[in-house]
Scaffold this motif. Sequence first.
Motif, mmCIF file in Angstrom:
data_model
loop_
_atom_site.group_PDB
_atom_site.id
_atom_site.type_symbol
_atom_site.label_atom_id
_atom_site.label_comp_id
_atom_site.label_asym_id
_atom_site.label_seq_id
_atom_site.Cartn_x
_atom_site.Cartn_y
_atom_site.Cartn_z
ATOM 1 N N ILE A 1 0.820 -1.212 0.000
ATOM 2 C CA ILE A 1 0.000 0.000 0.000
ATOM 3 C C ILE A 1 0.854 1.263 0.000
ATOM 4 O O ILE A 1 0.545 2.230 -0.701
ATOM 5 C CB ILE A 1 -0.979 -0.003 1.194
ATOM 6 C CG1 ILE A 1 -1.940 -1.183 1.051
ATOM 7 C CG2 ILE A 1 -1.740 1.314 1.281
ATOM 8 C CD1 ILE A 1 -2.859 -1.391 2.236
ATOM 9 N N LEU A 2 1.929 1.252 0.765
ATOM 10 C CA LEU A 2 2.746 2.466 0.854
ATOM 11 C C LEU A 2 3.860 2.462 -0.192
ATOM 12 O O LEU A 2 4.591 3.439 -0.343
ATOM 13 C CB LEU A 2 3.331 2.610 2.256
ATOM 14 C CG LEU A 2 2.290 2.650 3.379
ATOM 15 C CD1 LEU A 2 2.979 2.832 4.731
ATOM 16 C CD2 LEU A 2 1.279 3.763 3.155
ATOM 17 N N GLN A 3 3.988 1.360 -0.904
ATOM 18 C CA GLN A 3 4.941 1.272 -2.010
ATOM 19 C C GLN A 3 6.362 1.624 -1.577
ATOM 20 O O GLN A 3 6.929 2.625 -2.008
ATOM 21 C CB GLN A 3 4.468 2.153 -3.173
ATOM 22 C CG GLN A 3 3.152 1.632 -3.750
ATOM 23 C CD GLN A 3 2.516 2.566 -4.766
ATOM 24 O OE1 GLN A 3 3.119 3.540 -5.176
ATOM 25 N NE2 GLN A 3 1.294 2.263 -5.181
ATOM 26 N N CYS A 4 6.896 0.767 -0.735
ATOM 27 C CA CYS A 4 8.276 0.953 -0.297
ATOM 28 C C CYS A 4 8.972 -0.400 -0.390
ATOM 29 O O CYS A 4 8.325 -1.448 -0.369
ATOM 30 C CB CYS A 4 8.305 1.486 1.135
ATOM 31 S SG CYS A 4 7.290 0.541 2.253
ATOM 32 N N PRO A 5 10.307 -0.404 -0.486
ATOM 33 C CA PRO A 5 11.032 -1.673 -0.545
ATOM 34 C C PRO A 5 10.830 -2.470 0.749
ATOM 35 O O PRO A 5 10.836 -1.893 1.835
ATOM 36 C CB PRO A 5 12.503 -1.239 -0.672
ATOM 37 C CG PRO A 5 12.457 0.185 -1.136
ATOM 38 C CD PRO A 5 11.192 0.764 -0.594
ATOM 39 N N GLN A 6 10.661 -3.781 0.622
ATOM 40 C CA GLN A 6 10.373 -4.633 1.786
ATOM 41 C C GLN A 6 11.454 -4.500 2.853
ATOM 42 O O GLN A 6 11.160 -4.481 4.048
ATOM 43 C CB GLN A 6 10.259 -6.097 1.334
ATOM 44 C CG GLN A 6 10.051 -7.049 2.501
ATOM 45 C CD GLN A 6 9.639 -8.437 2.071
ATOM 46 O OE1 GLN A 6 8.947 -8.592 1.062
ATOM 47 N NE2 GLN A 6 10.042 -9.447 2.806
ATOM 48 N N ASP A 7 12.681 -4.358 2.419
ATOM 49 C CA ASP A 7 13.788 -4.354 3.368
ATOM 50 C C ASP A 7 13.817 -3.101 4.249
ATOM 51 O O ASP A 7 14.525 -3.072 5.255
ATOM 52 C CB ASP A 7 15.106 -4.462 2.593
ATOM 53 C CG ASP A 7 16.218 -4.953 3.476
ATOM 54 O OD1 ASP A 7 16.010 -5.984 4.140
ATOM 55 O OD2 ASP A 7 17.281 -4.300 3.528
ATOM 56 N N THR A 8 13.057 -2.083 3.862
ATOM 57 C CA THR A 8 13.075 -0.841 4.652
ATOM 58 C C THR A 8 12.029 -0.837 5.760
ATOM 59 O O THR A 8 12.001 0.088 6.568
ATOM 60 C CB THR A 8 12.812 0.385 3.759
ATOM 61 O OG1 THR A 8 11.489 0.274 3.209
ATOM 62 C CG2 THR A 8 13.821 0.482 2.642
ATOM 63 N N VAL A 9 11.169 -1.853 5.789
ATOM 64 C CA VAL A 9 10.094 -1.868 6.784
ATOM 65 C C VAL A 9 10.608 -2.490 8.087
ATOM 66 O O VAL A 9 11.064 -3.633 8.105
ATOM 67 C CB VAL A 9 8.873 -2.668 6.283
ATOM 68 C CG1 VAL A 9 7.763 -2.643 7.330
ATOM 69 C CG2 VAL A 9 8.382 -2.106 4.959
ATOM 70 N N GLU A 10 10.519 -1.732 9.150
ATOM 71 C CA GLU A 10 10.918 -2.240 10.460
ATOM 72 C C GLU A 10 9.702 -2.260 11.377
ATOM 73 O O GLU A 10 8.847 -1.382 11.310
ATOM 74 C CB GLU A 10 12.011 -1.363 11.069
ATOM 75 C CG GLU A 10 13.311 -1.482 10.303
ATOM 76 C CD GLU A 10 14.400 -0.650 10.931
ATOM 77 O OE1 GLU A 10 15.073 -1.141 11.835
ATOM 78 O OE2 GLU A 10 14.570 0.503 10.492
ATOM 79 N N ILE A 11 9.633 -3.257 12.236
ATOM 80 C CA ILE A 11 8.533 -3.363 13.197
ATOM 81 C C ILE A 11 9.111 -3.626 14.576
ATOM 82 O O ILE A 11 9.973 -4.487 14.740
ATOM 83 C CB ILE A 11 7.555 -4.496 12.808
ATOM 84 C CG1 ILE A 11 6.988 -4.246 11.404
ATOM 85 C CG2 ILE A 11 6.419 -4.603 13.822
ATOM 86 C CD1 ILE A 11 6.004 -5.314 10.922
ATOM 87 N N VAL A 12 8.657 -2.859 15.542
ATOM 88 C CA VAL A 12 9.057 -3.044 16.939
ATOM 89 C C VAL A 12 7.805 -3.398 17.744
ATOM 90 O O VAL A 12 6.793 -2.704 17.657
ATOM 91 C CB VAL A 12 9.696 -1.763 17.514
ATOM 92 C CG1 VAL A 12 10.047 -1.956 18.988
ATOM 93 C CG2 VAL A 12 10.927 -1.364 16.718
ATOM 94 N N ILE A 13 7.890 -4.492 18.490
ATOM 95 C CA ILE A 13 6.752 -4.946 19.291
ATOM 96 C C ILE A 13 7.020 -4.679 20.764
ATOM 97 O O ILE A 13 8.064 -5.042 21.291
ATOM 98 C CB ILE A 13 6.505 -6.456 19.087
ATOM 99 C CG1 ILE A 13 6.217 -6.759 17.610
ATOM 100 C CG2 ILE A 13 5.360 -6.940 19.979
ATOM 101 C CD1 ILE A 13 6.106 -8.244 17.298
ATOM 102 N N THR A 14 6.080 -4.029 21.426
ATOM 103 C CA THR A 14 6.194 -3.785 22.860
ATOM 104 C C THR A 14 4.994 -4.412 23.559
ATOM 105 O O THR A 14 3.850 -4.186 23.164
ATOM 106 C CB THR A 14 6.202 -2.269 23.157
ATOM 107 O OG1 THR A 14 7.213 -1.644 22.384
ATOM 108 C CG2 THR A 14 6.455 -1.998 24.633
ATOM 109 N N GLU A 15 5.272 -5.184 24.594
ATOM 110 C CA GLU A 15 4.184 -5.763 25.373
ATOM 111 C C GLU A 15 3.917 -4.910 26.605
ATOM 112 O O GLU A 15 4.848 -4.541 27.331
ATOM 113 C CB GLU A 15 4.522 -7.208 25.752
ATOM 114 C CG GLU A 15 4.553 -8.106 24.497
ATOM 115 C CD GLU A 15 4.837 -9.553 24.806
ATOM 116 O OE1 GLU A 15 4.377 -10.426 24.047
ATOM 117 O OE2 GLU A 15 5.533 -9.817 25.803
#
Lengths: 61, 61, 61, 61, 61, 61
Positions: free
Chosen positions: B31-45
């Motif tokens: 949807i945002l049209q960006c390279p896959q390798d640039t997507v970072e996700i941080v999970i906080t519980e």
Amino acid sequence: MPVLRLEMHPGRTLEQKRAFVQEATRVTVEILQCPQDTVEIVITEVARDAWAKGGKLRSDG
Amino acid sequence: MPVLRLEMHPGRTLEQKRAFVQEATRVTVEILQCPQDTVEIVITEVARDAWAKGGKLRSDG
Amino acid sequence: MPVLRLEMHPGRTLEQKRAFVQEATRVTVEILQCPQDTVEIVITEVARDAWAKGGKLRSDG
Amino acid sequence: MPVLRLEMHPGRTLEQKRAFVQEATRVTVEILQCPQDTVEIVITEVARDAWAKGGKLRSDG
Amino acid sequence: MPVLRLEMHPGRTLEQKRAFVQEATRVTVEILQCPQDTVEIVITEVARDAWAKGGKLRSDG
Amino acid sequence: MPVLRLEMHPGRTLEQKRAFVQEATRVTVEILQCPQDTVEIVITEVARDAWAKGGKLRSDG
């Protein structure tokens, strides 16, 4: 303020954290021209199974 | 960047986290049209005694 | 909760944001098994002169 | 929304957290004029060796 | 520290912000038992097309 | 990762931001021992009527 927040993976020693906040504060004071006492730094450690890059958890290597 | 941060209550399995970062990254790339390798996700519980809604801790249910 | 925070560069259309929150919410509900109404998403746009990688502002290319 | 995030050092009791979210929510509802049920509060505890002021870790006090 | 972060929609007056930081600080000092001068509050306004609930942007009603 | 987030008041020049991200990245790489390319910095400017200390907005001096 300024406030700096550092997110990193666990594994650094207390000595590294101590050196980091000292040096990062010095850089902030010198370049942003603010009183040393106003610089705060918060360090958050993010486990490798809580951070993903490119759709893959770091713990999955 | 893009960076996604997910806050949720504890209790999900590693398999759920793995699936979440995979699918959320796919959605972001498409949807945002960006390279896959640039997507970072941080999970906080966030524990149930550290989150309130309407003035009441979740642990007080 | 869950709360998702997306940081990205400016330039996406309202239609892209609309599609993103819809799909990211769907993925969250399906994988983390939570009621749809509890999923919140906050989008923050970060200008290219406010984000650096490798010591260089993005606006400096 | 509104969402309030509180960062503080560890050491407060559950009773203090309970009182805090109750009172902070009341203040938010009264002054910002929003429904009580929409106010969310997330509490994060920051250890003394993860917070610095003036270039010095709090644990080095 | 403590640091409070408030995210809300735009539209509140300066007078409301002024009252909020005064009262929220008072509550923090009284309940968490910290010196008044150590309480910091950061307010962030989140536009209605940058916040979604249940998969729908608030600006889409 | 590491990710550094800097919150500060507006008023710094682009040249100051450029110098800050360069130096803060150097310090991070040297002390935390990580590849330069993995260091990201996000800068957020917080207006003086959006930050309070001791219960008083900075814009109220």
